[in-house]
Design a protein around this motif. Sequence first.
Motif, PDB file in Angstrom:
ATOM      1  N   THR A  38     -53.318 -63.771 -30.010  1.00  0.00           N
ATOM      2  CA  THR A  38     -52.449 -63.107 -31.442  1.00  0.00           C
ATOM      3  C   THR A  38     -52.242 -61.659 -31.132  1.00  0.00           C
ATOM      4  O   THR A  38     -53.181 -60.980 -30.504  1.00  0.00           O
ATOM      5  CB  THR A  38     -53.383 -63.283 -32.464  1.00  0.00           C
ATOM      6  OG1 THR A  38     -53.946 -64.655 -32.608  1.00  0.00           O
ATOM      7  CG2 THR A  38     -52.752 -62.702 -33.704  1.00  0.00           C
ATOM      8  N   GLY A  39     -51.122 -61.184 -31.238  1.00  0.00           N
ATOM      9  CA  GLY A  39     -50.762 -59.859 -30.990  1.00  0.00           C
ATOM     10  C   GLY A  39     -49.134 -59.409 -31.388  1.00  0.00           C
ATOM     11  O   GLY A  39     -48.634 -60.336 -31.461  1.00  0.00           O
ATOM     12  N   PRO A  40     -49.083 -58.256 -31.589  1.00  0.00           N
ATOM     13  CA  PRO A  40     -47.606 -57.808 -31.887  1.00  0.00           C
ATOM     14  C   PRO A  40     -46.705 -58.071 -30.851  1.00  0.00           C
ATOM     15  O   PRO A  40     -47.047 -58.369 -29.695  1.00  0.00           O
ATOM     16  CB  PRO A  40     -47.988 -56.249 -32.284  1.00  0.00           C
ATOM     17  CG  PRO A  40     -48.984 -55.899 -31.577  1.00  0.00           C
ATOM     18  CD  PRO A  40     -50.140 -57.070 -31.496  1.00  0.00           C
TER      19      PRO A  40
ATOM     20  N   MET B 293     -49.002 -66.172 -30.837  1.00  0.00           N
ATOM     21  CA  MET B 293     -48.572 -65.995 -32.372  1.00  0.00           C
ATOM     22  C   MET B 293     -48.692 -64.446 -32.689  1.00  0.00           C
ATOM     23  O   MET B 293     -49.499 -63.638 -32.203  1.00  0.00           O
ATOM     24  CB  MET B 293     -49.246 -66.870 -33.288  1.00  0.00           C
ATOM     25  CG  MET B 293     -50.783 -66.557 -33.419  1.00  0.00           C
ATOM     26  SD  MET B 293     -51.680 -67.642 -34.557  1.00  0.00           S
ATOM     27  CE  MET B 293     -50.994 -66.939 -35.984  1.00  0.00           C
ATOM     28  N   ASN B 294     -47.842 -64.203 -33.543  1.00  0.00           N
ATOM     29  CA  ASN B 294     -47.792 -62.800 -34.254  1.00  0.00           C
ATOM     30  C   ASN B 294     -49.011 -62.670 -35.241  1.00  0.00           C
ATOM     31  O   ASN B 294     -49.291 -63.772 -35.762  1.00  0.00           O
ATOM     32  CB  ASN B 294     -46.647 -62.345 -34.950  1.00  0.00           C
ATOM     33  CG  ASN B 294     -45.414 -62.472 -33.645  1.00  0.00           C
ATOM     34  OD1 ASN B 294     -45.972 -61.715 -32.602  1.00  0.00           O
ATOM     35  ND2 ASN B 294     -44.478 -62.576 -34.129  1.00  0.00           N
ATOM     36  N   PRO B 295     -49.490 -61.661 -35.535  1.00  0.00           N
ATOM     37  CA  PRO B 295     -50.504 -61.431 -36.657  1.00  0.00           C
ATOM     38  C   PRO B 295     -49.897 -61.567 -38.281  1.00  0.00           C
ATOM     39  O   PRO B 295     -50.557 -61.988 -38.967  1.00  0.00           O
ATOM     40  CB  PRO B 295     -51.084 -59.833 -36.530  1.00  0.00           C
ATOM     41  CG  PRO B 295     -50.023 -59.326 -35.850  1.00  0.00           C
ATOM     42  CD  PRO B 295     -49.576 -60.075 -35.055  1.00  0.00           C
TER      43      PRO B 295
ATOM     44  N   SER C 142     -50.928 -53.056 -35.943  1.00  0.00           N
ATOM     45  CA  SER C 142     -50.206 -52.609 -34.584  1.00  0.00           C
ATOM     46  C   SER C 142     -50.604 -51.209 -34.514  1.00  0.00           C
ATOM     47  O   SER C 142     -49.935 -50.496 -33.472  1.00  0.00           O
ATOM     48  CB  SER C 142     -48.578 -52.795 -34.599  1.00  0.00           C
ATOM     49  OG  SER C 142     -48.034 -52.222 -35.602  1.00  0.00           O
ATOM     50  N   GLY C 143     -51.063 -50.398 -35.393  1.00  0.00           N
ATOM     51  CA  GLY C 143     -51.315 -48.768 -35.333  1.00  0.00           C
ATOM     52  C   GLY C 143     -50.155 -48.112 -35.659  1.00  0.00           C
ATOM     53  O   GLY C 143     -50.068 -46.872 -35.709  1.00  0.00           O
TER      54      GLY C 143
ATOM     55  N   LEU D 206     -54.631 -59.376 -29.106  1.00  0.00           N
ATOM     56  CA  LEU D 206     -54.346 -58.318 -28.309  1.00  0.00           C
ATOM     57  C   LEU D 206     -53.848 -56.915 -29.007  1.00  0.00           C
ATOM     58  O   LEU D 206     -53.516 -57.278 -30.188  1.00  0.00           O
ATOM     59  CB  LEU D 206     -53.123 -58.877 -27.408  1.00  0.00           C
ATOM     60  CG  LEU D 206     -53.347 -59.856 -26.278  1.00  0.00           C
ATOM     61  CD1 LEU D 206     -53.942 -61.019 -26.663  1.00  0.00           C
ATOM     62  CD2 LEU D 206     -52.154 -60.008 -25.137  1.00  0.00           C
ATOM     63  N   GLU D 207     -53.936 -56.052 -28.333  1.00  0.00           N
ATOM     64  CA  GLU D 207     -53.652 -54.681 -28.879  1.00  0.00           C
ATOM     65  C   GLU D 207     -52.275 -54.327 -28.513  1.00  0.00           C
ATOM     66  O   GLU D 207     -51.707 -54.597 -27.176  1.00  0.00           O
ATOM     67  CB  GLU D 207     -54.605 -53.516 -28.732  1.00  0.00           C
ATOM     68  CG  GLU D 207     -55.678 -54.034 -29.264  1.00  0.00           C
ATOM     69  CD  GLU D 207     -56.864 -52.675 -28.973  1.00  0.00           C
ATOM     70  OE1 GLU D 207     -56.404 -51.831 -28.168  1.00  0.00           O
ATOM     71  OE2 GLU D 207     -57.945 -52.913 -29.274  1.00  0.00           O
ATOM     72  N   ARG D 208     -51.556 -53.433 -29.381  1.00  0.00           N
ATOM     73  CA  ARG D 208     -50.254 -53.155 -28.941  1.00  0.00           C
ATOM     74  C   ARG D 208     -50.244 -51.913 -27.995  1.00  0.00           C
ATOM     75  O   ARG D 208     -51.017 -50.924 -28.027  1.00  0.00           O
ATOM     76  CB  ARG D 208     -49.443 -52.491 -30.202  1.00  0.00           C
ATOM     77  CG  ARG D 208     -47.890 -52.047 -29.920  1.00  0.00           C
ATOM     78  CD  ARG D 208     -47.239 -51.664 -31.257  1.00  0.00           C
ATOM     79  NE  ARG D 208     -46.000 -51.128 -31.059  1.00  0.00           N
ATOM     80  CZ  ARG D 208     -45.556 -49.636 -30.941  1.00  0.00           C
ATOM     81  NH1 ARG D 208     -46.770 -48.935 -30.855  1.00  0.00           N
ATOM     82  NH2 ARG D 208     -44.568 -49.336 -30.795  1.00  0.00           N
TER      83      ARG D 208
END
Length: 501
Positions: free
Chosen positions: A218-220, A340-342, A350-351, A383-385
């Motif tokens: 999962t992440g942007p 997938m996206n959050p 995403s900050g 996952l982080e952006r």
Amino acid sequence: MQSHTFSSTLLGVEAKLVRVEVALSNGLPGLVVVGLPDAAVSEAGARVRSALKASGFPMPPRRVVVNLSPADLRKQGSGFDLALALGILEALEQIPPGSLQRSMVIGELSLDGSVRAVKGLVPAFALAQAATEIDRLILSSEQTEGEFAGPSLPLCPVGTLEEAVAILRGERETPTPAARRVQRRGADGRDLREVRGQEMARWALEIAAAGGHHLMMTGPPGCGKSLLASCLPGILPPMTREEKLEVAAIASVCQDLKADGARPFRAPGQGTSAVAMLGGQQPGEVTRAHHGVLFLDEFPEFRRDTLEALRSVMETGWVSVVRARMRVDYPARFTLVAAMNPCPCGMRDSGTNACGCTESQSARYAGKLSGPIRDRFDLLVALERQTLTSYLEEPAREPESSASVRQRVVKARQAQLDRGSLNRDLGGSGLLQALNLVEADERFCETTGERLQLSVRSLEKWLRVARTVADLQGKTSVTREHLLSALLLRDTVEPSTRLAS
């Protein structure tokens, strides 16, 4: 006059032996095919008559009856053409009687008498090798799957019907099959060295490869989910000969022999139906990914029935397709990677302040995935952006390559195979025995499972991942450290926070 030879038909990805019997009799001229043929087999008469005439063997004014036995098995495909033509010629005594009795004949005829390749030949190789009544296989010289035939099965490749007749008459020697390398379509060869940052996701990918675990990321958008998924085939161990034969058989049925021996990598789109995913008369995407990777990007955007249909397949590794007149079992032992996206726009957490989704929209988006389908995943990673600065600047140390990670994966898998099976297949007493936990860690598992309200399935998946973490470190016993490490990879919400509450 009569003759008989053998051919084969496909039932799923398995070849079934078919006896081709030809009888000539007086009566109204014509060619009749019986034995539950499909449209392609029924139309063989027109192709056979034209090919015989073009090759200098005109059809006599006789009634020709072809029986495909067993009569209750549906026959499909155009691979019976050559067997029908040679059977008719044997019945007409144009070739020596009995010259086809111990032969399997597979090939499609064009109108000018040339022999064309057909799909599904690799399963026919296995069938011919196992059948005691088969001594050789007559096939088209266009077929490229010869390397899978094995040394014990003599092949007789022919380019035309006339050439096949000359060989059966003894006027020409049997040609040697051309040594051609089979090509199968694999992944695009991405390397983990291309991945910047995302250490947690890289670690989860390595664990998924080592234990055969299903992974959800999962992440942007743009954080590297697709790149990581495409790297997974490159860190999987080489296939065994048995695995290569199974993959080649499926690719042969699907006419997908296009890239050199890599593990399959399938990435179907969001519009894929449940039938296309699971298969029907033809193998579906899950079977085409057998012994490889199935990547489903934008996972919640897939149709609900398609996602729910994956539940049992992810657990069993098999697909059972039941129709009114058939039942087919397809192998489907793959590693599923979902991304997938959050949230619907993908920018939550995403900050940045770019996310405009409401709470109800985010909840509705997350609700597209049922609890049972989430429960089928062994690893869930957030996952982080990545910032542009971190992407453009030179890393402090060069990222580890796929080849280096693959060495650890190979060792970990070998340790699992020495115990009897991959960790993804462990369960019950076999799983507890493989863990080799001390009493204090057993109590920790019990209390943690109760506190987090884990189901038995979730508990087993946690323990399987812990066993894989220990295998990657070369440890024979699972310790508290391995259990905590596996727990970090079992939820996109930090489990340590939940444990502390």
